[in-house]
Design a protein around this motif. Structure first.
Motif, PDB file in Angstrom:
ATOM      1  N   ARG A  11       8.822 -11.833  -8.746  1.00 39.71           N
ATOM      2  CA  ARG A  11       8.841 -11.972  -7.282  1.00 39.71           C
ATOM      3  C   ARG A  11       7.546 -11.490  -6.624  1.00 39.71           C
ATOM      4  NH1 ARG A  11      13.820  -9.634  -4.444  1.00 39.71           N
ATOM      5  NH2 ARG A  11      12.481  -9.994  -2.639  1.00 39.71           N
ATOM      6  N   PHE A  12       6.852 -10.604  -7.294  1.00 40.28           N
ATOM      7  CA  PHE A  12       5.645 -10.092  -6.617  1.00 40.28           C
ATOM      8  C   PHE A  12       4.337 -10.299  -7.389  1.00 40.28           C
ATOM      9  CE2 PHE A  12       7.726  -6.493  -8.724  1.00 40.28           C
ATOM     10  CZ  PHE A  12       6.708  -5.916  -9.459  1.00 40.28           C
ATOM     11  N   ILE A  13       4.408 -10.432  -8.719  1.00 37.84           N
ATOM     12  CA  ILE A  13       3.150 -10.585  -9.475  1.00 37.84           C
ATOM     13  C   ILE A  13       2.365 -11.831  -9.039  1.00 37.84           C
ATOM     14  CG2 ILE A  13       2.136 -10.934 -11.776  1.00 37.84           C
ATOM     15  CD1 ILE A  13       3.035  -8.121 -11.611  1.00 37.84           C
ATOM     16  N   PRO A  14       3.006 -13.025  -8.982  1.00 39.05           N
ATOM     17  CA  PRO A  14       2.217 -14.207  -8.571  1.00 39.05           C
ATOM     18  C   PRO A  14       1.615 -14.038  -7.168  1.00 39.05           C
ATOM     19  CG  PRO A  14       4.340 -14.860  -9.474  1.00 39.05           C
ATOM     20  CD  PRO A  14       4.403 -13.374  -9.296  1.00 39.05           C
ATOM     21  N   LEU A  15       2.403 -13.398  -6.291  1.00 38.57           N
ATOM     22  CA  LEU A  15       1.910 -13.151  -4.920  1.00 38.57           C
ATOM     23  C   LEU A  15       0.689 -12.235  -4.945  1.00 38.57           C
ATOM     24  CD1 LEU A  15       2.195 -12.974  -1.783  1.00 38.57           C
ATOM     25  CD2 LEU A  15       3.808 -11.100  -2.166  1.00 38.57           C
ATOM     26  N   PHE A  16       0.806 -11.138  -5.703  1.00 38.00           N
ATOM     27  CA  PHE A  16      -0.313 -10.187  -5.738  1.00 38.00           C
ATOM     28  C   PHE A  16      -1.522 -10.771  -6.465  1.00 38.00           C
ATOM     29  CE2 PHE A  16       2.734  -6.325  -5.318  1.00 38.00           C
ATOM     30  CZ  PHE A  16       2.950  -6.672  -3.997  1.00 38.00           C
ATOM     31  N   GLU A  17      -1.255 -11.719  -7.365  1.00 37.48           N
ATOM     32  CA  GLU A  17      -2.391 -12.388  -8.005  1.00 37.48           C
ATOM     33  C   GLU A  17      -3.140 -13.238  -6.990  1.00 37.48           C
ATOM     34  OE1 GLU A  17      -0.547 -14.278 -11.411  1.00 37.48           O
ATOM     35  OE2 GLU A  17      -1.336 -12.728 -12.742  1.00 37.48           O
ATOM     36  N   ARG A  18      -2.392 -13.803  -6.056  1.00 36.89           N
ATOM     37  CA  ARG A  18      -3.040 -14.630  -5.033  1.00 36.89           C
ATOM     38  C   ARG A  18      -3.781 -13.783  -4.010  1.00 36.89           C
ATOM     39  NH1 ARG A  18       1.215 -17.118  -2.448  1.00 36.89           N
ATOM     40  NH2 ARG A  18       2.684 -16.945  -4.156  1.00 36.89           N
ATOM     41  N   ASN A  19      -3.174 -12.687  -3.597  1.00 35.28           N
ATOM     42  CA  ASN A  19      -3.827 -11.925  -2.516  1.00 35.28           C
ATOM     43  C   ASN A  19      -4.724 -10.795  -3.033  1.00 35.28           C
ATOM     44  OD1 ASN A  19      -2.156  -9.804  -3.145  1.00 35.28           O
ATOM     45  ND2 ASN A  19      -0.767 -10.127  -1.427  1.00 35.28           N
ATOM     46  N   GLY A  20      -4.829 -10.676  -4.341  1.00 36.88           N
ATOM     47  CA  GLY A  20      -5.802  -9.717  -4.903  1.00 36.88           C
ATOM     48  C   GLY A  20      -5.240  -8.317  -5.101  1.00 36.88           C
ATOM     49  N   MET A  21      -4.010  -8.077  -4.640  1.00 33.05           N
ATOM     50  CA  MET A  21      -3.443  -6.724  -4.778  1.00 33.05           C
ATOM     51  C   MET A  21      -3.172  -6.383  -6.234  1.00 33.05           C
ATOM     52  SD  MET A  21      -0.878  -6.724  -1.551  1.00 33.05           S
ATOM     53  CE  MET A  21      -1.507  -6.604   0.117  1.00 33.05           C
ATOM     54  N   ILE A  22      -3.110  -7.412  -7.077  1.00 29.95           N
ATOM     55  CA  ILE A  22      -2.824  -7.196  -8.492  1.00 29.95           C
ATOM     56  C   ILE A  22      -3.853  -6.255  -9.134  1.00 29.95           C
ATOM     57  CG2 ILE A  22      -4.158  -9.169  -9.378  1.00 29.95           C
ATOM     58  CD1 ILE A  22      -0.681  -8.102 -10.582  1.00 29.95           C
ATOM     59  N   VAL A  23      -5.078  -6.290  -8.612  1.00 28.59           N
ATOM     60  CA  VAL A  23      -6.142  -5.448  -9.172  1.00 28.59           C
ATOM     61  C   VAL A  23      -5.719  -3.982  -9.119  1.00 28.59           C
ATOM     62  CG1 VAL A  23      -8.548  -4.780  -8.927  1.00 28.59           C
ATOM     63  CG2 VAL A  23      -7.862  -7.122  -8.405  1.00 28.59           C
ATOM     64  N   THR A  24      -5.208  -3.600  -7.955  1.00 28.35           N
ATOM     65  CA  THR A  24      -4.751  -2.220  -7.765  1.00 28.35           C
ATOM     66  C   THR A  24      -3.541  -1.928  -8.654  1.00 28.35           C
ATOM     67  OG1 THR A  24      -5.391  -2.538  -5.467  1.00 28.35           O
ATOM     68  CG2 THR A  24      -4.142  -0.555  -5.968  1.00 28.35           C
ATOM     69  N   LEU A  25      -2.614  -2.890  -8.671  1.00 28.41           N
ATOM     70  CA  LEU A  25      -1.383  -2.669  -9.421  1.00 28.41           C
ATOM     71  C   LEU A  25      -1.660  -2.553 -10.924  1.00 28.41           C
ATOM     72  CD1 LEU A  25       1.656  -2.381  -9.253  1.00 28.41           C
ATOM     73  CD2 LEU A  25       1.855  -4.847  -9.530  1.00 28.41           C
ATOM     74  N   ASP A  26      -2.519  -3.435 -11.447  1.00 26.17           N
ATOM     75  CA  ASP A  26      -2.854  -3.391 -12.885  1.00 26.17           C
ATOM     76  C   ASP A  26      -3.429  -2.039 -13.269  1.00 26.17           C
ATOM     77  OD1 ASP A  26      -1.935  -5.831 -13.542  1.00 26.17           O
ATOM     78  OD2 ASP A  26      -3.885  -6.839 -13.673  1.00 26.17           O
ATOM     79  N   TYR A  74      -3.010   0.716 -11.693  1.00 24.71           N
ATOM     80  CA  TYR A  74      -1.957   1.720 -11.509  1.00 24.71           C
ATOM     81  C   TYR A  74      -1.096   1.803 -12.784  1.00 24.71           C
ATOM     82  CZ  TYR A  74       2.208   3.910  -9.486  1.00 24.71           C
ATOM     83  OH  TYR A  74       3.272   4.731  -9.223  1.00 24.71           O
ATOM     84  N   VAL A  75      -0.700   0.622 -13.294  1.00 22.15           N
ATOM     85  CA  VAL A  75       0.145   0.575 -14.496  1.00 22.15           C
ATOM     86  C   VAL A  75      -0.636   1.121 -15.691  1.00 22.15           C
ATOM     87  CG1 VAL A  75       1.336  -0.961 -16.101  1.00 22.15           C
ATOM     88  CG2 VAL A  75       1.572  -1.306 -13.636  1.00 22.15           C
ATOM     89  N   GLU A 119       0.831  -1.207   0.000  1.00 20.72           N
ATOM     90  CA  GLU A 119       0.000   0.000   0.000  1.00 20.72           C
ATOM     91  C   GLU A 119       0.868   1.261   0.000  1.00 20.72           C
ATOM     92  OE1 GLU A 119      -3.511   0.899   2.794  1.00 20.72           O
ATOM     93  OE2 GLU A 119      -3.642  -1.229   2.259  1.00 20.72           O
ATOM     94  N   LYS A 120       1.903   1.205   0.831  1.00 18.97           N
ATOM     95  CA  LYS A 120       2.799   2.364   0.927  1.00 18.97           C
ATOM     96  C   LYS A 120       3.518   2.562  -0.415  1.00 18.97           C
ATOM     97  CE  LYS A 120       6.493   4.249   3.803  1.00 18.97           C
ATOM     98  NZ  LYS A 120       7.444   4.443   2.702  1.00 18.97           N
ATOM     99  N   ALA A 121       3.878   1.452  -1.049  1.00 18.02           N
ATOM    100  CA  ALA A 121       4.592   1.521  -2.321  1.00 18.02           C
ATOM    101  C   ALA A 121       3.727   2.196  -3.385  1.00 18.02           C
ATOM    102  CB  ALA A 121       4.995   0.126  -2.769  1.00 18.02           C
ATOM    103  N   ILE A 122       2.450   1.847  -3.411  1.00 14.15           N
ATOM    104  CA  ILE A 122       1.520   2.465  -4.382  1.00 14.15           C
ATOM    105  C   ILE A 122       1.443   3.965  -4.081  1.00 14.15           C
ATOM    106  CG2 ILE A 122      -0.957   2.730  -4.866  1.00 14.15           C
ATOM    107  CD1 ILE A 122      -0.004   0.444  -6.435  1.00 14.15           C
TER     108      ILE A 122
END
Ligand code: C2E
Ligand code: CA
Ligand code: CA
Length: 737
Positions: A541-556, A558-559, A497-500
């Motif tokens: 290192r982080f995409i598969p993790l964020f896909e599992r925990n749902g954070m990818i939605v925010t990241l996608d 953002y990009v 969250e802080k990174a975003i």
């Protein structure tokens, strides 16, 4: 147990406080009433005193005025005629004022009266005071003449011309007459009075008195009990000092006494008026008040007890209700996680296996088949789990499609056999309930003794995550979990969250080239995480993790927004735009109204969607009507759709016929077949088929010249790979343009 004792303590304290308060209240009321009785006593006493003093003084004044009449002054008291004349006139006075008799005493002490033979009074007070020129009133005497009755004698001296005492004038006053004065109605007739002289000798008493036996009260009162001594002492001192006051004495019942001095001219000894009332008066009075008070208290007490009982009853009921609510799962009506933990904690020391279970594709099942069907599946799974439990084993529905079990088994093999049986039962459910397929996953933590059940559950969940990423089996033990990786992932998730917020994510661009003239056709946006220390974290290192925990939605998103912003920037710099493709993960596609959100963003920056192709992997879309609908919506909105990673895993040509995509991205694993004749054939036909469906082809992971020429030969549209360029940070990419 402790609770019960503290309750008993509180209750006892409450009772003690109430009893003390009650006693104090009673004492207060009693004292107030006693004070009132004293006040009444004093009032009555002062009335009597006034009336008595008036009587004494008027009688004295009457006698004195008679004694000063010339006939009395001038009479010759030695002459029997004169004496007779005076007696005759006194006769009139006597009957007028209802005295018993009146008379004179001559200086030799002989008394001549209206109804008596002359008698010698030379030893009596009448004579002794009179001859000294003093008036007097005697105490009560018994008159033996006629019917014996109590009398008092009033006397005044008769003085001659030279003030010499010539004789003494007296009237005999019926004590009864005094008593009438003392009999003023008070205390419902229970009050009475005494007159005593300064020595304590009773002068007279009202007829109702029955208190003192002997003639002298100061002597007789202590005779009842020595308890009276202090009161009598006070009385004695006050009488000497001519003071009024109260005492209470036991004679033998309690009595209240108000004493006050009587003042009259003729009194040679001080007289005291005692007004007395038995304590019984107060008791009778207070008893009614206290009786009513007690009744009121009893009512209050009963009300409190009833209320308390009611309160305890409802509290117990509510507590029971809350307990069931807190420990029951609303969906399965079985135990919930709290209950599970509670029961497990009670088992401390028992060893067994903590098994965490959830389903793949449950969200999809819910969205395709509806929540009701989803609930049906969840209940059916619960039935399976609970029917597989042995005595002393536990299970609970945690939330959504997550369950937990605590199972016992002698060996891991035995446990896995049981898990396999449960798994089989669950996988046959969709057929029975006519829903899409779901796959259960089991994470197992073996604990030799239960320390912290929550911690055990967390480990089981971690093992389950591992099971999900395993393609060979649907279960895993915690031992297999890479704890370091877990810690690393936790650190990444925690700082997301802080990174975003701090814009730590950078977009890099990997250009795509036309094979024919080797000019730039576009680029793919690839994310990088720049940590505050300057280090760069690659996406694997982080995409598969964020896909599992749902954070990818925010990241996608953002990009996507970052690329839109960049396109707008280039537009404002007057550069010609290239399509920059953006990756959209499968999790993002589950996200509500993603099409609307992405459309809103391009509208915000004023970029045409043709410059923002979306890359979606094939596996995201297989057999999922909802996602296919979303894809269609994206197309309708004008976004070009790229089928990413074609050739990996389940890739099938069947997908191609779906016509959802306008571009096929050949994955590196396919491109790497170039050089192998069978591989080249596969690529050739794939490209041919795609082209026949109207799709463009982009090849990815192209590293060698020979791959480029092969792809050029089979009319591949664009090429992306290290051969031309690695992904570049913005500055370098702009240099290239
Ligand atoms: P992808 O979408 O398949 O992206 C292509 C990946 O292949 C990139 O790796 C790229 O650097 C790499 N690549 C390109 N040409 C070559 C080559 O010639 N040889 C080799 N060995 N590799 C090449 P990268 O940037 O590490 O990204 C890895 C994956 O992370 C991406 O695979 C994509 O699935 C994911 N990813 C990256 N950015 C995003 C994003 O913004 N959203 C989502 N959902 N996923 C992203
Ligand atoms: Ca991609
Ligand atoms: Ca790819």
């Amino acid at each position: 147990m402790k609770k019960i004792w503290s309750r008993i303590l509180i209750l006892s304290l409450a009772i003690i406080i109430s009893v003390v308060a009650l006693i104090r209240c009673r004492i207060f009321i009693y004292n107030a009433m006693e004070e009132q009785v004293f006040d009444n006593l004093k009032d009555v006493s002062l009335q009597n005193k006034e009336s008595l003093e008036h009587e004494l003084n008027t009688t004295y004044e009457l006698l004195d005025s008679i004694a000063n009449q010339p006939v009395f002054i001038n009479a010759d008291y030695n002459s029997p005629e004169d004496r007779q004349m005076l007696i005759n006139s006194l006769q009139v006075l006597s009957s007028l004022y209802n005295y018993k008799r009146a008379g004179i005493v001559t200086t030799d002490g002989i008394c001549y009266s209206t109804d008596q033979a002359p008698a010698d009074l030379s030893g009596e007070d009448v004579y002794l005071y009179g001859i000294q020129g003093l008036p007097n009133i005697t105490g009560s005497l018994t008159d033996l003449l006629g019917t014996p009755e109590d009398i008092n004698v009033f006397s005044v001296p008769i003085r001659g011309k030279y003030s010499e005492v010539k004789a003494i004038l007296f009237v005999t006053y019926r004590t009864e007459h005094f008593n009438e004065r003392l009999n003023a109605e008070s205390f419902d007739g229970m009050g009475y009075s005494y007159i005593v002289d300064e020595d304590g000798t009773v002068v007279t008493e009202s007829p109702k008195s029955s208190m003192y036996g002997s003639e002298n009260v100061l002597e007789s009162i202590p005779e009842f009990t020595s308890d009276n001594l202090p009161a009598v002492e006070q009385l004695r001192v006050d009488m000497q000092l001519d003071k009024s006051g109260y005492i209470s004495v036991k004679t033998p019942e309690m009595r209240y006494v108000y004493y006050t001095p009587l003042k009259a001219t003729a009194l040679q000894k001080n007289w005291y008026l005692y007004t007395i009332v038995p304590a019984q008066v107060l008791d009778e009075k207070s008893e009614t008040v206290l009786y009513h008070m007690n009744r009121l208290l009893a009512v209050i007490f009963i009300v409190i007890v009833v209320l308390l009982a009611y309160f305890i009853w409802t509290y117990r009921k509510d507590e029971k209700k809350l307990r069931t609510l807190a420990f029951t799962d609303p969906l399965t009506k079985g135990d919930n996680y709290s209950c599970f933990l509670h029961k497990l904690k009670a088992k401390s020391g028992v060893s067994g296996y903590m098994v965490s279970l959830d389903l793949s594709e449950f969200k999809m099942l819910n969205s395709i088949c509806g929540i009701k069907t989803g609930d049906k599946v969840l209940k059916a799974i619960w039935n399976i789990l609970s029917s597989n439990l042995r005595p002393d084993e536990l299970a609970a529905h945690v939330a959504a499609d997550r369950y937990v079990m605590f199972l016992s088994a002698d060996t891991r093999e035995e446990l896995l056999e049981r898990i396999h049986a449960i798994s089989t039962q669950i996988t046959t459910l969709p057929e029975q309930l006519n829903t899409i397929q779901v796959q259960p996953y089991f994470g197992i933590y073996q604990n030799s003794n239960l320390g912290n059940p929550e911690e055990c559950y967390t480990r089981a969940v971690q093992a389950k995550k591992l099971a999900k990423s395993d393609t060979t089996k649907n279960w895993a033990f915690f031992d297999e979990v890479d704890v370091n990786k877990l810690a690393d992932e936790k650190q990444l998730s925690d700082s997301f969250e802080k990174a975003i917020h701090d814009c730590e994510f950078e977009v890099w661009y990997q250009p795509k080239y036309y094979p024919s003239d080797r000019t730039i056709a576009g680029a793919e946006a690839l994310v990088r995480w720049r940590k505050p220390d300057g280090s760069l974290i690659p996406p694997y290192r982080f995409i598969p993790l964020f896909e599992r925990n749902g954070m990818i939605v925010t990241l996608d998103e953002y990009v996507f927004r970052a690329v839109c912003k960049q396109q707008k920037q280039w537009l404002s710099e007057g550069r010609s735009l290239f399509p920059i493709s953006v990756n959209v993960s499968r999790a993002s596609l589950h996200y509500d109204n993603i099409v609307q959100r992405y459309t809103d963003i391009i509208n915000e920056y004023g970029i045409h969607p043709e410059f923002l192709p979306l890359e979606v992997t094939e596996s995201a879309t297989i057999n999922n009507a909802q996602i296919q609908g979303i894809m269609a919506d994206f197309r309708k909105a004008g976004f070009p759709l790229y089928l990413d990673d074609f050739g990996v895993g389940y890739s099938s040509l069947a997908t191609l016929s779906l016509m959802l995509f306008d571009t096929l991205k050949l994955d590196k694993s396919l491109v790497d077949f170039i050089g192998d004749s069978n591989g080249e054939k596969l690529i050739h036909y794939t490209v041919k088929l795609a082209k026949s469906l109207g799709m463009k082809i982009i090849a990815e992971g192209v590293e060698e010249e020979k791959q480029v020429s092969f792809l050029q030969d089979i009319r591949c549209d664009e090429i992306q790979g290290y051969f031309f360029s690695k992904p570049l940070p913005l500055g370098k990419f702009e240099d290239l343009l």
